[in-house]
Design an enzyme around this catalytic site. Structure first.
Site, short mmCIF file in Angstrom:
data_model
loop_
_atom_site.label_atom_id
_atom_site.label_comp_id
_atom_site.label_asym_id
_atom_site.label_seq_id
_atom_site.Cartn_x
_atom_site.Cartn_y
_atom_site.Cartn_z
N GLU A 209 0.83 -1.21 0.00
CA GLU A 209 0.00 0.00 0.00
C GLU A 209 0.86 1.27 0.00
O GLU A 209 0.42 2.34 -0.39
CB GLU A 209 -0.93 0.02 1.22
CG GLU A 209 -2.21 -0.76 1.03
CD GLU A 209 -1.96 -2.25 0.84
OE1 GLU A 209 -2.52 -2.82 -0.12
OE2 GLU A 209 -1.21 -2.85 1.63
N ASN A 285 -1.06 -7.72 -3.99
CA ASN A 285 -1.65 -6.76 -4.89
C ASN A 285 -0.61 -5.85 -5.54
O ASN A 285 0.54 -5.79 -5.12
CB ASN A 285 -2.66 -5.88 -4.12
CG ASN A 285 -2.01 -5.23 -2.90
OD1 ASN A 285 -1.87 -5.87 -1.87
ND2 ASN A 285 -1.61 -3.98 -3.01
N ASP A 330 -6.98 -4.80 -5.27
CA ASP A 330 -6.34 -5.31 -4.05
C ASP A 330 -6.73 -6.76 -3.81
O ASP A 330 -6.91 -7.20 -2.67
CB ASP A 330 -6.70 -4.45 -2.83
CG ASP A 330 -5.92 -4.83 -1.58
OD1 ASP A 330 -4.82 -5.40 -1.71
OD2 ASP A 330 -6.41 -4.59 -0.47
#
Length: 697
Positions: A209, A285, A330
């Protein structure tokens, strides 16, 4: 001379007696050295011949989380009672799976702290604190958790939040060696459990992230020397490629993806076939999530959201299967990989099974990577099916939210996340801690990459139309019993929320905890709840079972937290992290914890303008929102809802935010990033929100 000989003989006899006595005492350093020292490749590979211990994260190399122990049955499980409990004194999330050998338990907790516990006494033998700098709490997307340990030849291995791999002497709790496994130039962390396979410690990393590049590393278990490293996504082609697989993978990317890290972190799923000598790795992801930003022009973006079969000796790729080509949602494939044998169409197949975030349950031939089946286990609207001939999902129109904002099922929390599932070879069912939930995705136009903060690129675009799914699915949690041969659900148990614990299965039972603090035992064939014990705090870690001195125990470590638990709760209060252990016929009193005082909304006046409040809201969303929520009626999770703060907290707000006086608790220091006006605006936004929530009660 005779006297001297006699004295030496007497001394030797005394020392020998002391050594014998010490060896015979369970929990002594010599006892631990002996039993953990015996945990070697062959013992791990033949764990089902030694059913009393739980030696690895998933109990065996295939990560089945099935125990054949049978003292606790569906007929007597209602007699299960507390044998002992142990207050760890922690206040953050516990996601760890304990390891047990001959009654000696090893458990990891918040901030990567490791505990050795004598299960015969319910007492801590030693604690190892790797002294993770508290500033790393800001770099962890999903709490300062640690999911588990590895055990091998007298050593305990832990990956630390700040990216180290540490070998600990199992007898003494002293560090033997450590290596820095990640770079600190970006927000890398380690939260997953290492595994020991073929004499090597295998570890991945987290942080997609924030914009990092994923890789998996194998270290010599005895020395810490790096043996090989497999990168999961390519770096800058101008710098060359670390191995041939990266050169091929780069052909599936576009743009300048390496500036954003790329993602593909391997932070949870590892399994091992010692006959094939293949390590199976699940990857994560993309970074950022939105492929339009990460790889403009498309591309599968190998090896994001993939299952990799890697040769244990060389670190070379044998085969790969990508569950979500060009992932934009994701939809990680780091969820648990289970290896087992199934009879499919009259033929026994050595298979690999996974229920990744994207909502499809996959069965593959683990030797070749051939896709055998892929059916949805929860509601899915991003794809209509997986084509078994091509192995690719058939995506629905607009699913990639390029020109519209879309409501996508499953959500970014996934149909299944890191909470461990289990396979029962007696029932032939897989038990999946699942959830029904959606997320909104949009093609963010004002995206600016910042390596120190969440950079997903999927923010709603107000210039585009918004499409909602016409088939409304209520947000809830599920424990699903899935038949991997018939590719269908057999039964499910509904939970109020989707953030519940991993599972354990025995021949007749399934054990799972939930967000309301209920620890349940269910009939493995029907899903009927046969026993419940409320443990006072939401449960996310998976339970285990083991044998000590002929008695079967069930242990679960309870500590509310994780990405959902940071800012939400489903119980009146959050108790300290506690290890609970149960056995038939036991009836020790439950621990009593002090009641939390009732929280009330702040009543301090808002002393800034509406315009300044709006600026504070924007700053709060970036700097504070990942951990704190200000939702009405929810006092927060392990991180408090600041609208319920004590007035003294607001009085010291600048010292907390600017100067970092709460850094020892994990609260970041923002001096240098936020000036006094910024901090005043954030404070004003909190007070304005408290006023609004108070007035709307």
């Amino acid at each position: 001379m005779k006297k001297l000989v006699l004295l030496f003989s007497a001394a030797a006899l005394v020392l020998g007696s002391i050594a014998f006595i010490t060896k015979s005492i369970p929990g002594s350093p010599l006892h631990i050295a002996k039993v953990v020292g015996a945990v070697q490749d062959q013992q791990i590979a033949s764990v089902d011949d030694n059913t009393g211990d739980w030696l690895t994260y998933g109990r065996n190399y295939g990560e089945e989380r099935f125990s054949p122990l049978g003292q606790i049955t569906k007929d007597n499980v209602n007699q299960l009672g507390l044998a002992w409990s142990l207050n760890l004194g922690t206040k953050r999330g516990i996601e760890g799976t304990p390891l047990v050998v001959d009654g000696i338990m090893f458990l990891s907790g918040p901030w990567s702290v490791v505990y050795a516990i004598d299960t015969r006494k319910g007492k801590i033998l030693w604690t190892y604190d790797p002294q993770v700098p508290k500033g790393f709490g800001e770099k962890a997307c999903c709490d300062v958790v640690n999911r588990g340990l590895a055990m091998y030849k007298g050593n305990i291995f832990v990956g630390t939040l700040d990216g180290r791999l540490v070998s600990i002497n199992a007898s003494t709790g002293k560090k033997k060696w450590e290596v820095q496994s990640v770079s600190h130039d970006r927000s890398y962390t380690i939260t997953g459990a290492p595994r020991v396979m073929d004499g090597k410690v295998i570890i991945g990393n987290s942080g997609a992230e924030y914009g990092v590049r994923g890789y998996v590393t194998a270290y010599d278990a005895m020395t810490g020397k790096k043996i090989w490293r497999f990168f999961t996504v390519p770096g800058n082609p101008a710098n060359g490629f670390e191995h041939p697989e990266m050169k091929e993978a780069a052909k599936t990317w576009n743009g300048e993806w390496w500036k954003y890290g790329g993602g593909g972190t391997a932070w949870d799923a590892f399994a091992y076939d010692p006959k094939l000598k293949l390590i199976y790795v699940g990857t994560g992801n993309g970074s950022p999530w939105n492929r339009e930003i990460r790889s403009p022009g498309g591309g599968d973006n190998l090896y994001l959201s993939s299952i990799l079969a890697i040769h244990a000796e060389t670190g070379k790729l044998k085969w790969h299967y990508q569950t979500t080509p060009g992932d934009s949602w994701d939809f990680t494939a780091v969820q648990q990989i289970i290896l087992t044998q199934l009879e499919i169409k009259g033929k026994k197949r050595e298979v690999l099974m996974q229920a990744p975030k994207n909502g499809f349950f996959y069965v593959l031939d683990r030797n070749t990577g051939e896709l055998l089946s892929a059916e949805p286990y929860v509601y899915v609207n991003w794809a209509s099916k997986v084509d078994l001939k091509t192995g690719r999902p058939v995506e629905n129109p607009n699913a990639r939210y390029v020109t519209s904002n879309e409501q996508i099922y499953p959500s970014v929390f996934g149909g299944h996340n890191w909470q461990a599932m289990a396979f029962n070879p007696k029932t032939n069912l897989v038990y999946i801690p699942a959830r029904e939930r959606s997320s909104s995705h949009g093609n963010q136009q004002d995206f600016v990459y910042d390596k120190d903060y969440w950079s997903t690129g999927n923010k709603s675009n107000p210039a585009n139309p918004t499409n909602k799914d016409s088939y409304v699915v209520k947000s809830l949690g599920k424990l699903i019993a899935w038949d991997p041969v018939l590719n269908k659900e057999v039964w499910h148990k509904t939970e109020k929320t989707g953030w519940n614990s991993g599972v354990l299965t025995t021949s007749e039972l399934v054990f799972q905890g939930n967000a309301e603090g209920d620890f349940n035992a269910l009939d493995a064939r029907t899903g009927k709840v046969l026993w419940t014990k409320n443990l006072g705090t939401g449960i996310v870690a998976p339970p285990i079972t083991y044998l000590v001195d002929g008695v079967q125990y069930v242990t679960i470590a309870v500590g509310w937290g994780g990405v959902v638990g940071l800012s939400n709760r489903s119980t009146e209060q959050i108790n300290p992290g506690t290890v609970y252990t149960f056995a038939i016929g036991k009836n020790v009193a439950m621990p009593v914890y002090e009641k939390e005082p009732k929280k009330e909304y702040l009543t301090l006046p808002v002393e800034i303008s509406d315009e300044q409040v709006a600026k504070g809201a924007s700053l709060f969303g970036k700097y504070c929102g990942p951990c704190h929520n200000l939702n009405a009626g929810n006092p927060g999770g392990t991180i408090p809802n600041l609208t319920y703060s004590h007035p003294d907290i607001m009085g010291a707000f600048h010292q907390i935010v600017r100067d970092g006086i709460f850094l020892p608790k994990g609260m970041p220091k923002f001096g240098g990033r936020l000036n006094d006006t910024d901090i005043s605006n954030i404070k004003g936004y909190i007070l304005a929100t408290a006023k609004k929530n108070r007035e709307n009660k």
